[in-house]
Design a protein around this motif. Structure first.
Motif, PDB file in Angstrom:
ATOM      1  N   LYS A   1      -3.177  -9.344  -9.798  1.00 61.01           N
ATOM      2  CA  LYS A   1      -3.941  -9.929  -8.681  1.00 61.01           C
ATOM      3  C   LYS A   1      -4.558  -8.686  -8.185  1.00 61.01           C
ATOM      4  O   LYS A   1      -4.280  -7.514  -7.904  1.00 61.01           O
ATOM      5  N   PRO A   2      -5.670  -8.989  -7.523  1.00 61.74           N
ATOM      6  CA  PRO A   2      -6.508  -7.806  -7.027  1.00 61.74           C
ATOM      7  C   PRO A   2      -5.981  -7.112  -5.874  1.00 61.74           C
ATOM      8  O   PRO A   2      -5.267  -7.767  -5.011  1.00 61.74           O
TER       9      PRO A   2
ATOM     10  N   GLU B   1      -5.943  -4.274 -10.227  1.00 58.84           N
ATOM     11  CA  GLU B   1      -5.073  -5.169  -9.860  1.00 58.84           C
ATOM     12  C   GLU B   1      -3.637  -4.665  -9.920  1.00 58.84           C
ATOM     13  O   GLU B   1      -3.092  -3.643 -10.370  1.00 58.84           O
TER      14      GLU B   1
END
Length: 661
Positions: A111-112, A107
């Motif tokens: 967030k990925p 991440e």
């Protein structure tokens, strides 16, 4: 292994306006799935390709009365708990080292990561595994719509992993577009008119890992069944040799009364262009002045690594002996004499010759194990070459022994040989896998002296580096201009493992050679990245197949793999596994593209020296040399000395073999 015992395929997902819509399954069978989703007909056709691979062809049709703008998302979730993951060429189990401004982990700011296909040698590939099971999802190169994609890997709270492929290209939550630089996310979308369709192909793969952490090795063994990976050679080995010698001669340079091999031809402002510190505006302004882009030489002379001063000099010696050119031979010997004369009492020498003539600050009085390994190796090779031809230079072997003695006496049972040393013999940076070059150099010294101290020390170091790094499918910091996971530091372990296998006959070293080779190949491009018609790649006829990504920090391609071609040939001769032969040949074909010849010397409006080749091919949205990352498919203008040196080494090692047939 059955894929459906390893992972479950999720229903189709459509993303519109940033919102994901998951389809419902209307019907399913062993080889097809029909989905229901508003405004779309979606169907998957599933084909078992054997060898652990299934092909999934998804057809999406716009059933609405208006144009639809969307992304498609393939998704599969593991049915096991992985403890290792890989994005080939980018992230190896999180990347244990690297700067915060380079991709690390799964991440970025919670967030990925989503990476575009063209950053990866296997397009949009994610791999997760544990000791018993391995799973991979990756895109197809059969058509443009399928290839232009992206991928992510998401870890769930229960430890399972969700593999995703996005179509078309997405990069999020930010895009890694320059050296240690993140910029805004990048999105592209499909637009389908009413009743229009698009078909997208992906592959899923499952296996029992060949060795722990080596699912990528299993995958590499079957990739040629789904990627053509064809790249016929554009010139003969004889022509490659002629051009290589021509370029070395153009790099001869007088410095402080010594013959030397200079580092490269490069733009006048190369150091400012390549530092990665200039803003886009400042770099654009710099490039407006043609004086800054003019190709010039720079007074830098390195015994190994990027400049390969000693290897290039030995190539000149071989040419002089072969052609009866006494002057050329003496020039080559003079270069070695100059390097040998700089050795300090403790055995070390400056990696850069000019440091001997520079008033250095204490922090710059350093050497690295990569260059020291090359110095040992090439001193032994030059000693042996000359002795075979009736020229005695015992001081070259003494030089190599003295350097090897330093590393024997400085051996660290935890870190082996480290990375950076002061010229006075203090280890400043103990980390990285780069000490493998010193290990390899030590084996060359052993081969010439049969002194068991060198063999014993090399074996101990070999055990350390495999236990700590290579057994975990990671190598660190061999590309000296970055501090990240990389491919270069795996090379000496392919070579040294084969040497130890020949010396000891122990199968463990053959397995280790295979491991290092698989790791190196994980950085290779198995397909041709799509670039625009006016890109350098298309203008100058460059294909990415067989190129290798430089490092996790440097998302460009180079021709470095030519150095491993002889070792892959040897692995093929020993094992008869055609993967080694196929890979060696496409490595070679890639390495001889883009070389300046008498017929094609002009690149970017400038005449390049015959035999030169630029060190970097920029296939994705990443650059150090241009004010915009959008110019995918461009060459830089740094014409490095190592490129030809490695090609000539391959020609030398494979002389009189069946490889060229």
């Amino acid at each position: 292994m059955n894929i459906f015992d390893t992972a479950v395929l999720s229903p189709a997902i459509i993303e519109e306006n940033g919102k994901e819509i998951t389809a419902e399954v209307k019907s399913s069978s062993k080889d097809s799935i029909i989905y229901s989703i508003p405004d779309y007909d979606i169907s998957d056709k599933i084909t078992d390709l054997k060898n652990g691979i299934i092909e999934i062809k998804r057809t999406i049709t716009n059933t609405s009365g208006t144009a639809k703008v969307f992304k498609s998302i393939f998704e599969a979730t593991t049915l096991f708990t992985p403890d290792q993951y890989v994005f080939p060429c980018l992230i190896y189990n999180g990347n244990p080292i690297g700067k915060d401004a380079t991709p690390r982990g799964l991440e970025y700011e919670g967030k990925p990561w989503i990476f575009a296909y063209d950053r990866m040698g296997i397009p949009s590939c994610t791999i997760s595994e544990n000791t018993d099971k391995g799973f991979a999802l990756f895109a197809s190169d059969k058509d443009r719509a399928s290839l232009e994609s992206a991928c992510s890997l998401i870890k769930h709270g229960d430890g399972t992993f969700r593999h995703r492929i996005y179509h078309p290209v997405t990069e999020a939550p930010v895009s890694y577009t320059g050296k240690n630089r993140m910029t805004d996310r990048y999105d592209r979308y499909f637009t389908l008119q009413p009743k229009e369709s698009v078909t997208l192909t992906v592959f899923a793969f499952a296996c029992t890992p060949m060795w722990k952490n080596y699912t990528t090795a299993n995958l590499i063994d079957v990739l040629y069944s789904v990627f053509k990976a064809e790249n016929p050679p554009v010139m003969t080995s004889e022509e490659t040799h002629r051009l290589g010698i021509s370029y070395i001669k153009s790099l001869l340079y007088k410095y402080q009364g010594h013959d030397m091999i200079i580092t490269h031809y490069a733009p006048n402002a190369y150091s400012r262009m390549s530092c990665g510190l200039l803003s886009d505006e400042a770099l654009a302004e710099l490039l407006r002045n043609p004086e800054n882009t003019k190709l010039v030489t720079h007074e830098r002379f390195e015994c190994g690594w990027a400049d390969q001063g000693m290897l290039n000099a030995r190539h000149l010696a071989r040419e002089g002996l072969k052609k009866g050119d006494h002057e050329l031979l003496q020039t080559a010997i003079g270069i070695f004499d100059s390097w040998v004369a700089t050795q300090k009492e403790n055995g070390l020498l400056y990696s850069l010759f000019e440091k001997n003539y520079t008033d250095l600050k204490p922090e710059h009085k350093t050497v690295d194990t990569c260059n020291m390994g090359w110095a040992m190796r090439e001193a032994v090779e030059m000693y042996s070459l000359l002795k075979k031809n009736g020229v005695e230079r015992p001081e070259y072997l003494s030089f190599a022994k003295k350097l090897a003695d330093f590393f024997v006496n400085s051996f660290d049972s935890e870190n082996a040989f480290g990375k950076i040393w002061s010229i006075d013999g203090e280890c400043i940076d103990k980390g990285g896998t780069v000490g493998g070059f010193a290990l390899l150099g030590m084996l060359y010294v052993y081969s010439a002296t049969k002194d068991e101290r060198y063999l014993e020390c090399a074996i101990k170091a070999h055990d350390i580096y495999y236990k700590r790094d290579l057994d975990s499918f990671v190598c660190l910091a061999g590309a000296l201009d970055c501090n990240s996971v990389d491919k270069e530091s795996s090379y000496p372990f392919i070579k040294s493992s084969l040497m130890l296998y020949e010396i000891t006959g122990k199968e463990i070293y053959l397995d280790r050679a295979k491991k290092a080779a698989y790791y190196f190949i994980s950085w290779m491009f198995f397909y041709n990245v799509i670039t625009e018609e006016d890109s350098d790649f298309n203008i100058y006829g460059y294909n990415t197949v067989g190129g290798t990504a430089i490092s996790a920090e440097h998302n460009a391609i180079d021709a470095w793999a030519s150095i491993v071609v002889p070792d892959l040939w040897k692995l093929y001769e020993i094992t008869k596994n055609k993967v080694w032969l196929k890979t060696a040949k496409i490595f070679w074909s890639n390495a001889i593209m883009g070389i300046a010849t008498e017929e094609r010397q002009e690149f970017h409006g400038q005449i390049r020296p015959v035999g030169s080749q630029n060190e970097g091919f920029f296939q994705c949205r990443w650059t150090k040399y241009r004010p915009t990352c959008e110019e995918r498919g461009h060459f830089n203008d740094c014409l490095s000395a190592w490129c030809g040196a490695f090609r000539l080494y391959a020609v030398e090692q494979l002389e009189n073999t069946e490889f060229w047939k």
